[in-house]
Design a protein around this motif. Structure first.
Motif, PDB file in Angstrom:
ATOM      1  N   GLN A   1       0.681  -0.892   0.161  1.00 24.31           N
ATOM      2  CA  GLN A   1       0.016  -0.109  -0.087  1.00 24.31           C
ATOM      3  C   GLN A   1       0.299   1.598  -0.088  1.00 24.31           C
ATOM      4  O   GLN A   1       0.174   2.061  -0.755  1.00 24.31           O
ATOM      5  N   PHE A   2       1.953   1.146   1.145  1.00 18.52           N
ATOM      6  CA  PHE A   2       2.989   2.337   0.593  1.00 18.52           C
ATOM      7  C   PHE A   2       4.102   1.915   0.871  1.00 18.52           C
ATOM      8  O   PHE A   2       4.568   0.927   1.003  1.00 18.52           O
ATOM      9  N   PHE A   3       5.305   2.894  -0.240  1.00 20.26           N
ATOM     10  CA  PHE A   3       6.630   2.551   0.376  1.00 20.26           C
ATOM     11  C   PHE A   3       7.291   3.537   0.971  1.00 20.26           C
ATOM     12  O   PHE A   3       6.622   4.391   0.761  1.00 20.26           O
ATOM     13  N   VAL A   4       8.425   3.321   2.323  1.00 23.23           N
ATOM     14  CA  VAL A   4       8.892   4.585   2.501  1.00 23.23           C
ATOM     15  C   VAL A   4      10.476   4.802   2.758  1.00 23.23           C
ATOM     16  O   VAL A   4      10.788   3.831   2.418  1.00 23.23           O
ATOM     17  N   GLY A   5      10.031   6.700   1.863  1.00 24.99           N
ATOM     18  CA  GLY A   5      12.046   6.425   1.903  1.00 24.99           C
ATOM     19  C   GLY A   5      12.366   6.965   2.930  1.00 24.99           C
ATOM     20  O   GLY A   5      11.902   7.822   3.631  1.00 24.99           O
ATOM     21  N   VAL A   6      13.871   6.563   3.243  1.00 26.39           N
ATOM     22  CA  VAL A   6      14.498   7.148   4.848  1.00 26.39           C
ATOM     23  C   VAL A   6      15.321   8.856   4.170  1.00 26.39           C
ATOM     24  O   VAL A   6      16.568   8.278   2.938  1.00 26.39           O
ATOM     25  N   LYS A   7      15.123   9.619   4.521  1.00 26.33           N
ATOM     26  CA  LYS A   7      16.152  10.891   3.611  1.00 26.33           C
ATOM     27  C   LYS A   7      17.318  10.933   4.410  1.00 26.33           C
ATOM     28  O   LYS A   7      18.479  11.295   3.028  1.00 26.33           O
ATOM     29  N   THR A   8      17.490  10.510   5.201  1.00 28.24           N
ATOM     30  CA  THR A   8      19.332  10.474   6.068  1.00 28.24           C
ATOM     31  C   THR A   8      19.826   9.049   5.157  1.00 28.24           C
ATOM     32  O   THR A   8      21.286   9.381   5.274  1.00 28.24           O
ATOM     33  N   THR A   9      19.371   8.144   4.280  1.00 20.98           N
ATOM     34  CA  THR A   9      19.576   6.825   4.251  1.00 20.98           C
ATOM     35  C   THR A   9      20.102   7.338   3.033  1.00 20.98           C
ATOM     36  O   THR A   9      21.250   6.859   1.631  1.00 20.98           O
ATOM     37  N   GLY A  10      19.124   7.652   2.424  1.00 18.42           N
ATOM     38  CA  GLY A  10      18.529   7.605   0.852  1.00 18.42           C
ATOM     39  C   GLY A  10      18.222   6.103   0.364  1.00 18.42           C
ATOM     40  O   GLY A  10      18.362   5.315  -0.568  1.00 18.42           O
ATOM     41  N   ILE A  11      17.352   5.523   1.097  1.00 19.56           N
ATOM     42  CA  ILE A  11      17.237   4.093   0.947  1.00 19.56           C
ATOM     43  C   ILE A  11      15.629   4.265   0.864  1.00 19.56           C
ATOM     44  O   ILE A  11      14.445   5.048   1.879  1.00 19.56           O
ATOM     45  N   PHE A  12      14.916   3.310  -0.276  1.00 22.00           N
ATOM     46  CA  PHE A  12      13.947   3.010   0.394  1.00 22.00           C
ATOM     47  C   PHE A  12      12.982   1.760   0.631  1.00 22.00           C
ATOM     48  O   PHE A  12      14.135   0.551   0.318  1.00 22.00           O
ATOM     49  N   CYS A  13      12.159   1.545   1.251  1.00 21.26           N
ATOM     50  CA  CYS A  13      11.759   0.285   2.311  1.00 21.26           C
ATOM     51  C   CYS A  13      10.381   0.064   2.052  1.00 21.26           C
ATOM     52  O   CYS A  13       9.868   0.633   2.196  1.00 21.26           O
ATOM     53  N   ARG A  14       9.864  -1.241   2.720  1.00 21.47           N
ATOM     54  CA  ARG A  14       8.376  -1.840   2.396  1.00 21.47           C
ATOM     55  C   ARG A  14       7.633  -1.326   3.848  1.00 21.47           C
ATOM     56  O   ARG A  14       9.192  -1.322   4.459  1.00 21.47           O
ATOM     57  N   PRO A  15       6.611  -1.382   4.163  1.00 26.54           N
ATOM     58  CA  PRO A  15       6.260  -0.774   5.848  1.00 26.54           C
ATOM     59  C   PRO A  15       6.463  -2.729   6.210  1.00 26.54           C
ATOM     60  O   PRO A  15       7.422  -1.995   7.442  1.00 26.54           O
ATOM     61  N   THR A  16       7.687  -3.345   6.236  1.00 21.70           N
ATOM     62  CA  THR A  16       7.556  -4.763   7.348  1.00 21.70           C
ATOM     63  C   THR A  16       9.083  -4.942   7.446  1.00 21.70           C
ATOM     64  O   THR A  16       9.258  -5.902   7.365  1.00 21.70           O
ATOM     65  N   CYS A  17       9.465  -4.047   6.850  1.00 17.87           N
ATOM     66  CA  CYS A  17      11.454  -3.688   6.869  1.00 17.87           C
ATOM     67  C   CYS A  17      11.962  -4.142   7.721  1.00 17.87           C
ATOM     68  O   CYS A  17      10.846  -3.538   8.812  1.00 17.87           O
ATOM     69  N   PRO A  18      12.706  -5.271   7.997  1.00 22.39           N
ATOM     70  CA  PRO A  18      13.301  -5.313   9.608  1.00 22.39           C
ATOM     71  C   PRO A  18      14.331  -4.584  10.302  1.00 22.39           C
ATOM     72  O   PRO A  18      14.998  -4.292  11.277  1.00 22.39           O
ATOM     73  N   ALA A  19      14.419  -3.362   9.668  1.00 19.70           N
ATOM     74  CA  ALA A  19      15.886  -2.755   9.410  1.00 19.70           C
ATOM     75  C   ALA A  19      14.910  -1.990  11.034  1.00 19.70           C
ATOM     76  O   ALA A  19      13.594  -1.992  10.637  1.00 19.70           O
ATOM     77  N   ARG A  20      16.152  -1.553  11.511  1.00 26.01           N
ATOM     78  CA  ARG A  20      16.541  -0.370  12.907  1.00 26.01           C
ATOM     79  C   ARG A  20      14.898   1.285  11.361  1.00 26.01           C
ATOM     80  O   ARG A  20      15.197   1.488  10.312  1.00 26.01           O
ATOM     81  N   LYS A  21      13.471   1.501  12.590  1.00 23.44           N
ATOM     82  CA  LYS A  21      12.672   1.646  12.426  1.00 23.44           C
ATOM     83  C   LYS A  21      13.908   3.760  12.272  1.00 23.44           C
ATOM     84  O   LYS A  21      14.309   3.914  13.490  1.00 23.44           O
ATOM     85  N   PRO A  22      13.566   4.913  11.180  1.00 25.14           N
ATOM     86  CA  PRO A  22      13.732   5.867  11.052  1.00 25.14           C
ATOM     87  C   PRO A  22      12.966   7.093  12.117  1.00 25.14           C
ATOM     88  O   PRO A  22      11.942   6.645  12.186  1.00 25.14           O
TER      89      PRO A  22
ATOM     90  N   GLY B   1      13.863   8.964  -6.491  1.00 25.37           N
ATOM     91  CA  GLY B   1      16.265   9.032  -6.311  1.00 25.37           C
ATOM     92  C   GLY B   1      16.684   8.442  -5.417  1.00 25.37           C
ATOM     93  O   GLY B   1      17.549   8.397  -4.790  1.00 25.37           O
ATOM     94  N   PHE B   2      15.044   7.502  -4.589  1.00 24.19           N
ATOM     95  CA  PHE B   2      15.808   6.256  -3.148  1.00 24.19           C
ATOM     96  C   PHE B   2      16.612   5.304  -3.890  1.00 24.19           C
ATOM     97  O   PHE B   2      16.034   4.585  -4.755  1.00 24.19           O
ATOM     98  N   ARG B   3      17.102   4.702  -3.408  1.00 27.24           N
ATOM     99  CA  ARG B   3      17.460   3.274  -3.574  1.00 27.24           C
ATOM    100  C   ARG B   3      17.173   2.045  -3.087  1.00 27.24           C
ATOM    101  O   ARG B   3      16.281   2.159  -1.750  1.00 27.24           O
ATOM    102  N   PRO B   4      16.508   0.850  -4.115  1.00 21.72           N
ATOM    103  CA  PRO B   4      15.721   0.083  -2.991  1.00 21.72           C
ATOM    104  C   PRO B   4      16.918  -0.479  -1.587  1.00 21.72           C
ATOM    105  O   PRO B   4      17.718  -1.131  -2.242  1.00 21.72           O
ATOM    106  N   CYS B   5      16.081  -0.427  -0.889  1.00 17.64           N
ATOM    107  CA  CYS B   5      16.866  -1.527   0.717  1.00 17.64           C
ATOM    108  C   CYS B   5      17.605  -3.044   0.696  1.00 17.64           C
ATOM    109  O   CYS B   5      16.555  -3.819  -0.244  1.00 17.64           O
ATOM    110  N   LYS B   6      18.609  -3.123   0.447  1.00 21.96           N
ATOM    111  CA  LYS B   6      19.466  -4.218   0.748  1.00 21.96           C
ATOM    112  C   LYS B   6      18.658  -5.672   1.052  1.00 21.96           C
ATOM    113  O   LYS B   6      18.805  -7.004   0.973  1.00 21.96           O
TER     114      LYS B   6
END
Ligand SMILES: [Zn+2]
Length: 362
Positions: free
Chosen positions: A31-52, A70-75
Protein backbone atom coordinates in the motif's frame (compact mmCIF):
# COMPACT_ATOMS: atom_id res chain seq x y z
CA UNK A 1 19.53 13.85 -11.71
CA UNK A 2 16.70 14.04 -14.13
CA UNK A 3 13.99 12.39 -12.09
CA UNK A 4 10.86 14.37 -12.67
CA UNK A 5 7.95 12.39 -11.35
CA UNK A 6 6.35 13.64 -8.20
CA UNK A 7 4.81 11.67 -5.38
CA UNK A 8 1.28 10.64 -6.18
CA UNK A 9 -1.61 11.21 -3.83
CA UNK A 10 -1.88 8.81 -1.00
CA UNK A 11 -5.15 7.77 0.55
CA UNK A 12 -3.60 6.91 3.90
CA UNK A 13 -2.54 9.60 6.36
CA UNK A 14 1.17 9.95 7.18
CA UNK A 15 0.36 9.10 10.83
CA UNK A 16 -1.32 5.85 9.82
CA UNK A 17 1.61 4.92 7.59
CA UNK A 18 4.20 5.78 10.20
CA UNK A 19 2.35 3.69 12.78
CA UNK A 20 2.13 0.79 10.30
CA UNK A 21 5.86 1.13 9.69
CA UNK A 22 6.66 0.99 13.42
CA UNK A 23 4.38 -2.05 13.85
CA UNK A 24 5.75 -3.72 10.68
CA UNK A 25 2.10 -4.27 9.88
CA UNK A 26 1.84 -6.66 6.92
CA UNK A 27 -1.72 -5.43 6.28
CA UNK A 28 -0.11 -2.41 4.63
CA UNK A 29 2.25 -4.38 2.43
CA UNK A 30 2.01 -3.04 -1.09
CA UNK A 31 0.00 0.00 0.00
CA UNK A 32 2.95 2.32 0.49
CA UNK A 33 6.73 2.52 0.46
CA UNK A 34 8.87 4.61 2.72
CA UNK A 35 11.94 6.61 1.69
CA UNK A 36 14.47 7.30 4.44
CA UNK A 37 15.95 10.75 3.82
CA UNK A 38 19.04 10.21 5.97
CA UNK A 39 20.16 7.12 4.06
CA UNK A 40 18.62 7.62 0.59
CA UNK A 41 17.12 4.14 0.79
CA UNK A 42 13.50 3.07 0.45
CA UNK A 43 11.73 0.14 2.15
CA UNK A 44 8.58 -1.90 2.44
CA UNK A 45 6.39 -1.21 5.50
CA UNK A 46 7.54 -4.51 7.06
CA UNK A 47 11.29 -3.95 6.67
CA UNK A 48 13.21 -5.56 9.57
CA UNK A 49 15.69 -2.67 9.69
CA UNK A 50 15.70 -0.22 12.60
CA UNK A 51 12.85 2.27 12.21
CA UNK A 52 13.77 5.82 11.21
CA UNK A 53 12.45 8.92 13.02
CA UNK A 54 9.16 10.28 11.72
CA UNK A 55 10.91 13.47 10.56
CA UNK A 56 13.25 11.54 8.29
CA UNK A 57 10.75 9.66 6.15
CA UNK A 58 8.83 10.31 2.96
CA UNK A 59 5.94 8.07 1.96
CA UNK A 60 5.26 6.88 -1.58
CA UNK A 61 2.33 5.10 -3.12
CA UNK A 62 4.46 2.80 -5.26
CA UNK A 63 8.03 1.55 -5.44
CA UNK A 64 8.21 3.37 -8.73
CA UNK A 65 7.42 6.70 -7.07
CA UNK A 66 10.13 6.13 -4.47
CA UNK A 67 12.60 5.24 -7.24
CA UNK A 68 11.61 8.29 -9.23
CA UNK A 69 12.30 10.45 -6.19
CA UNK A 70 15.85 9.12 -6.23
CA UNK A 71 15.75 6.53 -3.40
CA UNK A 72 17.64 3.26 -3.73
CA UNK A 73 15.95 -0.06 -2.91
CA UNK A 74 16.79 -1.48 0.54
CA UNK A 75 19.02 -4.57 0.51
CA UNK A 76 17.20 -6.11 3.48
CA UNK A 77 13.52 -5.91 2.49
CA UNK A 78 13.97 -5.83 -1.35
CA UNK A 79 11.08 -3.45 -2.07
CA UNK A 80 11.31 -4.05 -5.84
CA UNK A 81 10.74 -7.77 -5.51
CA UNK A 82 7.31 -7.32 -4.02
CA UNK A 83 6.29 -5.15 -6.91
CA UNK A 84 3.41 -7.06 -8.44
CA UNK A 85 3.37 -9.87 -5.90
CA UNK A 86 -0.02 -10.28 -4.33
CA UNK A 87 -0.37 -9.31 -0.68
CA UNK A 88 -1.50 -11.89 1.88
CA UNK A 89 -5.11 -10.67 2.05
CA UNK A 90 -5.59 -11.16 -1.69
CA UNK A 91 -4.00 -14.59 -2.16
CA UNK A 92 -7.06 -16.71 -1.43
CA UNK A 93 -9.12 -14.75 -3.88
CA UNK A 94 -6.49 -15.05 -6.61
CA UNK A 95 -6.30 -18.80 -6.06
CA UNK A 96 -10.05 -19.09 -6.42
CA UNK A 97 -9.95 -17.03 -9.60
CA UNK A 98 -7.33 -19.42 -11.00
CA UNK A 99 -9.29 -22.55 -10.09
CA UNK A 100 -12.69 -21.19 -11.14
CA UNK A 101 -11.95 -18.69 -13.92
CA UNK A 102 -15.57 -18.52 -15.05
CA UNK A 103 -17.00 -17.55 -11.69
CA UNK A 104 -18.40 -14.03 -11.50
CA UNK A 105 -17.79 -12.16 -8.28
CA UNK A 106 -20.22 -9.62 -6.90
CA UNK A 107 -19.19 -7.09 -4.29
CA UNK A 108 -21.40 -8.90 -1.79
CA UNK A 109 -19.58 -12.18 -2.42
CA UNK A 110 -16.23 -10.46 -1.94
CA UNK A 111 -17.43 -9.03 1.38
CA UNK A 112 -18.59 -12.50 2.44
CA UNK A 113 -14.95 -13.54 2.04
CA UNK A 114 -13.92 -10.57 4.21
CA UNK A 115 -12.45 -8.71 1.27
CA UNK A 116 -13.23 -5.05 0.73
CA UNK A 117 -14.22 -4.62 -2.96
CA UNK A 118 -12.66 -1.14 -3.23
CA UNK A 119 -9.36 -2.55 -2.04
CA UNK A 120 -9.50 -5.27 -4.72
CA UNK A 121 -10.31 -2.64 -7.35
CA UNK A 122 -7.33 -0.52 -6.31
CA UNK A 123 -4.92 -3.46 -6.36
CA UNK A 124 -5.97 -4.62 -9.83
CA UNK A 125 -5.88 -1.08 -11.18
CA UNK A 126 -2.36 -0.66 -9.85
CA UNK A 127 -0.98 -4.03 -10.91
CA UNK A 128 -2.87 -4.87 -14.06
CA UNK A 129 -4.03 -1.44 -15.16
CA UNK A 130 -7.65 -2.64 -15.10
CA UNK A 131 -10.42 -3.31 -12.62
CA UNK A 132 -10.97 -6.75 -11.06
CA UNK A 133 -14.03 -7.34 -13.25
CA UNK A 134 -12.20 -6.30 -16.41
CA UNK A 135 -9.42 -8.70 -15.41
CA UNK A 136 -11.90 -11.57 -15.05
CA UNK A 137 -13.49 -10.73 -18.39
CA UNK A 138 -10.09 -10.63 -20.10
CA UNK A 139 -9.17 -14.00 -18.62
CA UNK A 140 -12.35 -15.60 -19.90
CA UNK A 141 -11.76 -14.13 -23.32
CA UNK A 142 -8.18 -15.42 -23.30
CA UNK A 143 -9.37 -18.93 -22.47
CA UNK A 144 -11.91 -18.86 -25.25
CA UNK A 145 -9.40 -17.53 -27.77
CA UNK A 146 -6.92 -20.21 -26.78
CA UNK A 147 -9.43 -22.98 -27.31
CA UNK A 148 -10.47 -21.64 -30.71
CA UNK A 149 -6.96 -21.04 -32.05
CA UNK A 150 -5.71 -24.48 -30.99
CA UNK A 151 -8.68 -26.03 -32.74
CA UNK A 152 -10.03 -27.55 -29.53
CA UNK A 153 -13.30 -25.75 -29.87
CA UNK A 154 -15.43 -23.77 -32.32
CA UNK A 155 -16.49 -20.19 -31.56
CA UNK A 156 -19.80 -21.15 -29.99
CA UNK A 157 -18.35 -23.99 -27.95
CA UNK A 158 -15.53 -21.79 -26.66
CA UNK A 159 -17.93 -18.99 -25.79
CA UNK A 160 -20.21 -21.25 -23.79
CA UNK A 161 -17.37 -23.16 -22.13
CA UNK A 162 -15.90 -19.91 -20.85
CA UNK A 163 -18.91 -18.49 -19.13
CA UNK A 164 -20.49 -16.49 -21.92
CA UNK A 165 -24.22 -17.00 -21.82
CA UNK A 166 -24.61 -16.39 -25.53
CA UNK A 167 -22.59 -16.16 -28.67
CA UNK A 168 -23.63 -12.50 -29.01
CA UNK A 169 -22.22 -11.77 -25.55
CA UNK A 170 -18.95 -13.34 -26.60
CA UNK A 171 -18.91 -11.39 -29.88
CA UNK A 172 -19.50 -8.17 -27.96
CA UNK A 173 -16.68 -8.91 -25.50
CA UNK A 174 -14.39 -9.83 -28.35
CA UNK A 175 -15.19 -6.61 -30.18
CA UNK A 176 -14.60 -4.53 -27.07
CA UNK A 177 -11.17 -6.08 -26.59
CA UNK A 178 -9.93 -6.31 -30.18
CA UNK A 179 -11.87 -3.44 -31.73
CA UNK A 180 -13.38 -5.76 -34.34
CA UNK A 181 -15.77 -8.70 -34.39
CA UNK A 182 -14.50 -12.28 -34.42
CA UNK A 183 -14.56 -13.77 -37.92
CA UNK A 184 -13.42 -17.11 -39.25
CA UNK A 185 -10.46 -15.59 -41.08
CA UNK A 186 -9.27 -13.83 -37.93
CA UNK A 187 -8.88 -17.19 -36.30
CA UNK A 188 -7.14 -18.69 -39.31
CA UNK A 189 -3.87 -17.00 -38.44
CA UNK A 190 -2.54 -17.71 -35.01
CA UNK A 191 -3.25 -14.73 -32.74
CA UNK A 192 -0.38 -12.72 -31.31
CA UNK A 193 -0.34 -13.29 -27.58
CA UNK A 194 -0.24 -10.20 -25.44
CA UNK A 195 0.58 -9.85 -21.78
CA UNK A 196 1.90 -7.49 -19.14
CA UNK A 197 5.24 -7.85 -17.45
CA UNK A 198 5.70 -6.00 -14.18
CA UNK A 199 9.05 -4.26 -13.82
CA UNK A 200 10.54 -1.82 -11.32
CA UNK A 201 9.85 0.89 -13.92
CA UNK A 202 6.17 0.02 -14.21
CA UNK A 203 4.23 -2.50 -16.27
CA UNK A 204 5.37 -3.30 -19.79
CA UNK A 205 3.27 -4.72 -22.59
CA UNK A 206 4.71 -7.70 -24.42
CA UNK A 207 3.42 -9.30 -27.62
CA UNK A 208 4.70 -12.56 -29.09
CA UNK A 209 4.04 -15.22 -31.67
CA UNK A 210 5.19 -18.79 -31.07
CA UNK A 211 8.41 -17.94 -32.92
CA UNK A 212 9.34 -14.43 -31.83
CA UNK A 213 8.72 -11.57 -29.45
CA UNK A 214 7.17 -8.86 -31.63
CA UNK A 215 6.80 -5.95 -29.19
CA UNK A 216 7.95 -4.81 -25.76
CA UNK A 217 6.85 -1.38 -24.59
CA UNK A 218 6.09 0.48 -21.40
CA UNK A 219 2.35 0.27 -20.85
CA UNK A 220 1.90 4.01 -20.41
CA UNK A 221 3.75 4.95 -23.58
CA UNK A 222 1.62 7.24 -25.73
CA UNK A 223 2.71 5.56 -28.94
CA UNK A 224 1.75 2.08 -27.74
CA UNK A 225 -1.51 1.98 -29.65
CA UNK A 226 0.18 3.06 -32.89
CA UNK A 227 2.84 0.41 -32.38
CA UNK A 228 0.25 -2.31 -31.75
CA UNK A 229 -1.58 -1.33 -34.93
CA UNK A 230 1.68 -1.59 -36.87
CA UNK A 231 2.38 -5.05 -35.48
CA UNK A 232 -1.15 -6.14 -36.31
CA UNK A 233 -0.68 -4.94 -39.91
CA UNK A 234 2.65 -6.70 -40.28
CA UNK A 235 1.38 -10.02 -38.96
CA UNK A 236 -2.17 -9.77 -40.35
CA UNK A 237 -3.78 -11.20 -37.25
CA UNK A 238 -5.43 -10.24 -33.95
CA UNK A 239 -4.08 -9.93 -30.43
CA UNK A 240 -5.22 -12.29 -27.73
CA UNK A 241 -4.36 -12.05 -24.05
CA UNK A 242 -2.20 -15.01 -23.07
CA UNK A 243 1.31 -16.24 -22.55
CA UNK A 244 3.81 -18.68 -24.04
CA UNK A 245 7.38 -19.90 -23.46
CA UNK A 246 8.94 -16.87 -25.13
CA UNK A 247 7.01 -14.46 -22.93
CA UNK A 248 8.03 -16.41 -19.83
CA UNK A 249 11.65 -16.39 -20.98
CA UNK A 250 11.56 -12.64 -21.59
CA UNK A 251 9.97 -12.08 -18.19
CA UNK A 252 12.80 -14.01 -16.55
CA UNK A 253 15.50 -12.23 -18.56
CA UNK A 254 14.02 -8.84 -17.68
CA UNK A 255 13.97 -9.78 -14.03
CA UNK A 256 17.67 -10.63 -14.24
CA UNK A 257 18.36 -7.45 -16.15
CA UNK A 258 16.66 -5.31 -13.50
CA UNK A 259 18.53 -7.16 -10.76
CA UNK A 260 21.79 -6.20 -12.49
CA UNK A 261 22.56 -9.85 -13.29
CA UNK A 262 22.10 -9.70 -17.06
CA UNK A 263 23.73 -7.44 -19.65
CA UNK A 264 22.27 -8.88 -22.86
CA UNK A 265 19.13 -10.72 -23.97
CA UNK A 266 18.93 -14.09 -25.67
CA UNK A 267 15.16 -14.28 -26.24
CA UNK A 268 14.39 -14.30 -29.95
CA UNK A 269 12.60 -11.30 -31.40
CA UNK A 270 11.74 -10.13 -34.87
CA UNK A 271 11.76 -6.46 -35.86
CA UNK A 272 10.61 -6.03 -39.45
CA UNK A 273 11.01 -2.46 -40.70
CA UNK A 274 12.20 -0.30 -43.59
CA UNK A 275 15.76 -0.72 -44.78
CA UNK A 276 16.80 2.43 -42.92
CA UNK A 277 15.06 1.40 -39.69
CA UNK A 278 16.66 -2.02 -39.89
CA UNK A 279 20.11 -0.44 -40.19
CA UNK A 280 19.48 1.82 -37.19
CA UNK A 281 18.00 -0.97 -35.05
CA UNK A 282 20.87 -3.33 -35.92
CA UNK A 283 23.40 -0.74 -34.86
CA UNK A 284 21.42 0.00 -31.68
CA UNK A 285 21.45 -3.63 -30.69
CA UNK A 286 25.26 -3.61 -30.81
CA UNK A 287 25.77 -0.78 -28.29
CA UNK A 288 27.32 -2.52 -25.30
CA UNK A 289 25.60 -2.54 -21.91
CA UNK A 290 26.62 0.45 -19.80
CA UNK A 291 27.79 2.49 -22.81
CA UNK A 292 26.22 5.27 -24.87
CA UNK A 293 26.73 6.75 -28.31
CA UNK A 294 25.43 9.97 -29.83
CA UNK A 295 22.83 10.37 -32.57
CA UNK A 296 25.55 11.92 -34.74
CA UNK A 297 27.87 8.95 -34.21
CA UNK A 298 25.08 6.50 -34.98
CA UNK A 299 24.12 8.38 -38.16
CA UNK A 300 27.68 8.40 -39.42
CA UNK A 301 28.26 4.75 -38.55
CA UNK A 302 25.37 3.64 -40.70
CA UNK A 303 26.74 5.74 -43.55
CA UNK A 304 24.17 8.55 -43.32
CA UNK A 305 25.94 11.32 -41.38
CA UNK A 306 23.37 13.93 -42.37
CA UNK A 307 20.41 11.82 -41.26
CA UNK A 308 20.53 12.52 -37.52
CA UNK A 309 16.85 13.42 -37.38
CA UNK A 310 15.81 10.31 -39.27
CA UNK A 311 17.96 8.30 -36.87
CA UNK A 312 16.07 9.92 -33.99
CA UNK A 313 12.77 8.97 -35.60
CA UNK A 314 13.86 5.37 -36.18
CA UNK A 315 14.83 5.29 -32.51
CA UNK A 316 11.33 6.43 -31.59
CA UNK A 317 9.84 3.75 -33.85
CA UNK A 318 11.73 1.00 -32.04
CA UNK A 319 9.10 -1.41 -30.70
CA UNK A 320 11.45 -3.19 -28.29
CA UNK A 321 12.18 -1.04 -25.26
CA UNK A 322 15.30 -2.25 -23.36
CA UNK A 323 15.65 -5.26 -25.72
CA UNK A 324 16.87 -2.99 -28.53
CA UNK A 325 18.61 -0.46 -26.29
CA UNK A 326 17.61 2.86 -27.86
CA UNK A 327 18.01 4.35 -24.37
CA UNK A 328 21.78 4.16 -24.97
CA UNK A 329 21.69 6.95 -27.57
CA UNK A 330 22.24 10.46 -26.23
CA UNK A 331 23.03 13.89 -27.64
CA UNK A 332 26.60 14.79 -28.59
CA UNK A 333 26.74 17.21 -25.64
CA UNK A 334 25.93 14.37 -23.25
CA UNK A 335 22.32 15.38 -22.49
CA UNK A 336 19.68 12.70 -22.77
CA UNK A 337 17.21 14.01 -25.35
CA UNK A 338 13.97 12.10 -25.88
CA UNK A 339 12.84 8.63 -24.89
CA UNK A 340 9.50 7.05 -25.73
CA UNK A 341 9.15 5.59 -22.25
CA UNK A 342 9.89 8.96 -20.59
CA UNK A 343 13.20 10.66 -19.82
CA UNK A 344 13.16 9.56 -16.20
CA UNK A 345 13.16 5.91 -17.37
CA UNK A 346 16.04 6.56 -19.76
CA UNK A 347 18.00 8.13 -16.92
CA UNK A 348 17.13 5.23 -14.63
CA UNK A 349 18.20 2.60 -17.18
CA UNK A 350 21.51 4.34 -17.91
CA UNK A 351 22.27 4.77 -14.19
CA UNK A 352 21.33 1.15 -13.55
CA UNK A 353 23.60 -0.15 -16.30
CA UNK A 354 26.46 2.09 -15.25
CA UNK A 355 26.23 1.00 -11.62
CA UNK A 356 25.83 -2.71 -12.40
CA UNK A 357 28.80 -2.74 -14.78
CA UNK A 358 31.18 -1.21 -12.23
CA UNK A 359 33.56 -3.87 -10.93
CA UNK A 360 32.55 -4.97 -7.42
CA UNK A 361 34.61 -3.33 -4.67
CA UNK A 362 37.25 -5.69 -3.25
ZN1 LIG B 1 14.22 -2.13 4.07
Amino acid sequence: MLFMKTTTLNLLSPDTMYRALCDRDSEYEGQFFVGVKTTGIFCRPTCPARKPKADNVDFYRTALDALSAGFRPCKRCHPLEVFGVAPEWLRDLLEQVESEPNRRWTDTELRTCNIEPSRVRRWFKQHHGMTFHAYLRTRRLANAMGQISTGNSDTIGAALANGYESISGFREAFKNWFGQPPTKSRFAAQPILMNRILTPLGPMVVAATDANICLLEFADRRMLETQLTRVQKIYQTVFAPGTNDLISQLELELKEYFAGDRTGFSVSYSAPGSEFQTRVWDRLSKIPYGETISYAQLASEIGRPAAQRAVGRANGDNRFAILIPCHRVIRSDGTLSGYGGGLWRKQWLLNHELESSKPAAA
